[in-house]
Write a protein that holds these residues in place. Structure first.
Motif, PDB file in Angstrom:
ATOM      1  N   SER A  57       4.767   4.600   6.794  1.00  0.00           N
ATOM      2  CA  SER A  57       4.507   5.357   5.565  1.00  0.00           C
ATOM      3  C   SER A  57       4.502   6.882   5.801  1.00  0.00           C
ATOM      4  CB  SER A  57       3.155   4.946   4.962  1.00  0.00           C
ATOM      5  OG  SER A  57       2.062   5.499   5.689  1.00  0.00           O
ATOM      6  N   VAL A  58       4.491   7.266   7.089  1.00  0.00           N
ATOM      7  CA  VAL A  58       4.515   8.678   7.439  1.00  0.00           C
ATOM      8  C   VAL A  58       5.876   9.074   8.016  1.00  0.00           C
ATOM      9  CG1 VAL A  58       3.469  10.457   8.904  1.00  0.00           C
ATOM     10  CG2 VAL A  58       2.038   8.676   7.882  1.00  0.00           C
ATOM     11  N   LEU A  83      -6.177   5.875   9.078  1.00  0.00           N
ATOM     12  CA  LEU A  83      -5.049   6.787   8.915  1.00  0.00           C
ATOM     13  C   LEU A  83      -5.596   8.065   8.285  1.00  0.00           C
ATOM     14  CD1 LEU A  83      -1.964   7.488   8.819  1.00  0.00           C
ATOM     15  CD2 LEU A  83      -1.959   6.480   6.521  1.00  0.00           C
ATOM     16  N   TYR A 117      -8.014   7.177   5.200  1.00  0.00           N
ATOM     17  CA  TYR A 117      -7.631   5.883   4.638  1.00  0.00           C
ATOM     18  C   TYR A 117      -8.047   4.822   5.651  1.00  0.00           C
ATOM     19  CZ  TYR A 117      -5.003   9.180   1.860  1.00  0.00           C
ATOM     20  OH  TYR A 117      -4.670  10.242   1.063  1.00  0.00           O
ATOM     21  N   THR A 141       2.705  10.903   1.073  1.00  0.00           N
ATOM     22  CA  THR A 141       4.158  10.819   1.202  1.00  0.00           C
ATOM     23  C   THR A 141       4.806  10.034   0.070  1.00  0.00           C
ATOM     24  OG1 THR A 141       4.060   8.796   2.535  1.00  0.00           O
ATOM     25  CG2 THR A 141       3.893  10.900   3.710  1.00  0.00           C
ATOM     26  N   VAL A 159      -3.476   7.970  13.693  1.00  0.00           N
ATOM     27  CA  VAL A 159      -3.870   6.579  13.466  1.00  0.00           C
ATOM     28  C   VAL A 159      -4.826   6.212  14.595  1.00  0.00           C
ATOM     29  CG1 VAL A 159      -3.130   4.171  13.467  1.00  0.00           C
ATOM     30  CG2 VAL A 159      -1.807   5.874  12.213  1.00  0.00           C
ATOM     31  N   TRP A 205       0.851  -1.187   0.000  1.00  0.00           N
ATOM     32  CA  TRP A 205       0.000   0.000   0.000  1.00  0.00           C
ATOM     33  C   TRP A 205       0.884   1.233   0.000  1.00  0.00           C
ATOM     34  CZ3 TRP A 205      -0.786   4.080   3.494  1.00  0.00           C
ATOM     35  CH2 TRP A 205      -1.895   4.893   3.214  1.00  0.00           C
ATOM     36  N   THR A 206       0.539   2.194  -0.871  1.00  0.00           N
ATOM     37  CA  THR A 206       1.327   3.416  -0.984  1.00  0.00           C
ATOM     38  C   THR A 206       0.554   4.577  -0.388  1.00  0.00           C
ATOM     39  OG1 THR A 206       2.390   2.619  -3.012  1.00  0.00           O
ATOM     40  CG2 THR A 206       2.483   4.984  -2.573  1.00  0.00           C
ATOM     41  N   ASN A 207       1.198   5.296   0.518  1.00  0.00           N
ATOM     42  CA  ASN A 207       0.602   6.493   1.103  1.00  0.00           C
ATOM     43  C   ASN A 207       0.556   7.568   0.009  1.00  0.00           C
ATOM     44  OD1 ASN A 207       0.190   8.988   2.472  1.00  0.00           O
ATOM     45  ND2 ASN A 207       0.940   8.068   4.367  1.00  0.00           N
ATOM     46  N   LEU A 256       1.563   1.632   8.852  1.00  0.00           N
ATOM     47  CA  LEU A 256       1.003   2.928   8.477  1.00  0.00           C
ATOM     48  C   LEU A 256       1.871   4.080   8.971  1.00  0.00           C
ATOM     49  CD1 LEU A 256      -2.817   2.317   9.054  1.00  0.00           C
ATOM     50  CD2 LEU A 256      -1.543   2.256   6.900  1.00  0.00           C
ATOM     51  N   TRP A 257       2.389   3.962  10.183  1.00  0.00           N
ATOM     52  CA  TRP A 257       3.293   4.998  10.687  1.00  0.00           C
ATOM     53  C   TRP A 257       4.605   4.986   9.895  1.00  0.00           C
ATOM     54  CZ3 TRP A 257       1.619   9.025  12.756  1.00  0.00           C
ATOM     55  CH2 TRP A 257       0.601   9.026  13.692  1.00  0.00           C
ATOM     56  N   TRP A 307      -0.870  14.080  11.645  1.00  0.00           N
ATOM     57  CA  TRP A 307      -1.261  12.719  11.240  1.00  0.00           C
ATOM     58  C   TRP A 307      -1.828  11.975  12.445  1.00  0.00           C
ATOM     59  CZ3 TRP A 307      -1.128  10.653   6.364  1.00  0.00           C
ATOM     60  CH2 TRP A 307      -0.429  11.364   5.384  1.00  0.00           C
TER      61      TRP A 307
END
Length: 365
Positions: free
Chosen positions: A361-362, A268, A255, A227, A336, A222-224, A358-359, A334
């Protein structure tokens, strides 16, 4: 000839008088043998609730020390294998209850009594041995095809006037008359219990189909979108994107990741917060979320080298556990948010893995 006929006519009385002195006339030893359908109904009723009780207690005990056990139960064969393993323990519970109370609910409602071949009340060890033989000779170890053969064999024996193979030479199952009220009570309880078993089996089949569909799928990347960082996401999650109106002339992208079994959701999202301080932003965020969430445990701490705000609590209905973390990164706040339905142990590992991804990706480490 007349004398012989008279002696023959008196023979049953002579045999009855030879019965043990402690046996009161008209009680179990003289009652008729139970019919096949009576025995099947009583036995099925008792096995269903006894095995379910054992499975519930054993499952809770094992899951408390091995959370991964709950995830194994959700595999296509996990619950079925666990249920089969609980049958012997359920039959042991049956023997203990019978030895202490003199009967079990199913037998008592239908007036069935298990006696030794000599008419006495069997002890726990004897009942446990009988149930062990019943397990493989009558229930076919609980295996779907084998149980049909073994139960048919025992039913034919009973209809032919012979005892069940696990009772032969050891036990007698007698039936005393029961009234319509007891039969009606048993019928209602039997139907309710059967309906519960069928409903649970249907739910288990649905879970098995969902999990089986997810198992062959490879781990997703999965692509954020903000970012541009790609992270691996487990196949147990279904990703979705939602546009949410924040009520202040601005929209935000959410998301949303939903566990395929519906037991957990991970969100997210981010807001542009400019130079707003973290405490001020989280107060505004709580005003927006306060109608749906009750977050009581709040704190400010460091997360991945940055200041963050974390809170935990529950949904307004009290049935969902909620955890929330907010981290400011380059003018964006951001967050979550994790929402889980009990039992939490069933999804804890999945939730932690996804939250970390997920974090990542941030704030990549």
């Amino acid at each position: 000839m007349l004398v012989r006929d008279r002696c023959t006519a008196l023979l049953p009385i002579t045999q009855a008088s030879a019965a043990p002195a402690w046996l009161h006339p008209g009680l179990p030893f003289e009652l008729p043998l139970a019919r096949a359908w009576q025995r099947w109904c009583a036995r099925s009723f008792d096995i269903w609730w006894q095995t379910a009780l054992v499975a519930l207690a054993a499952g809770h005990a094992i899951a408390s020390v091995a959370p991964a056990f709950l995830r194994w139960l959700e595999t296509p064969l996990g619950w079925k294998l666990f249920g089969l393993a609980c049958i012997p323990a359920g039959l042991l519970l049956d023997a203990a209850l019978h030895a202490v109370a003199g009967s079990t609910p199913g037998k008592a409602l239908l007036g069935l009594q298990v006696l030794g071949a000599d008419g006495r009340t069997p002890r726990f060890g004897e009942l446990a041995g009988r149930n062990l033989r019943l397990w493989y000779a009558g229930l076919g170890l609980g295996l779907p095809l084998l149980i049909l053969l073994t139960m048919a064999r025992q039913g034919l024996r009973l209809r032919g006037g012979r005892p069940a193979s696990y009772d032969s030479g050891r036990f007698l199952v007698r039936a005393s008359p029961v009234g319509c009220l007891r039969k009606s009570v048993f019928g209602v309880l039997f139907v309710l219990l059967l309906g519960t078993v069928v409903a649970l089996d249907a739910a288990d089949r649905q879970d098995s189909r969902e999990i089986a569909a997810a198992q062959p799928a490879p781990q997703l990347a999965w692509t954020n979108p903000v970012t541009g960082l790609a992270v691996p996401i487990g196949a147990q999650w279904q990703a979705d994107v939602r546009i949410v109106d924040n009520g202040n002339d601005s929209d935000s992208m959410h998301y949303l990741f939903t566990e395929r079994g519906g037991r957990a959701v991970v969100l997210l999202a981010f807001d542009e917060h400019g130079k707003t301080s973290l405490p001020a932003y989280t107060r505004a965020l709580m005003d927006r979320l306060g109608a749906d969430l009750v977050l009581e445990h709040r704190r400010i701490d460091d997360f991945r080298g940055r200041p963050s705000w974390a809170a935990s609590g529950a949904g307004r209905d009290g049935a969902t556990t909620v955890r929330l973390r907010v981290v400011p990164v380059q003018g964006r706040a951001w967050r979550v948010m994790v929402m889980q339905a009990p039992p939490l142990a069933a999804t804890d590992d999945l939730v932690h893995e996804l939250s970390d991804a997920l974090w990542e990706s941030v704030l990549p480490i």
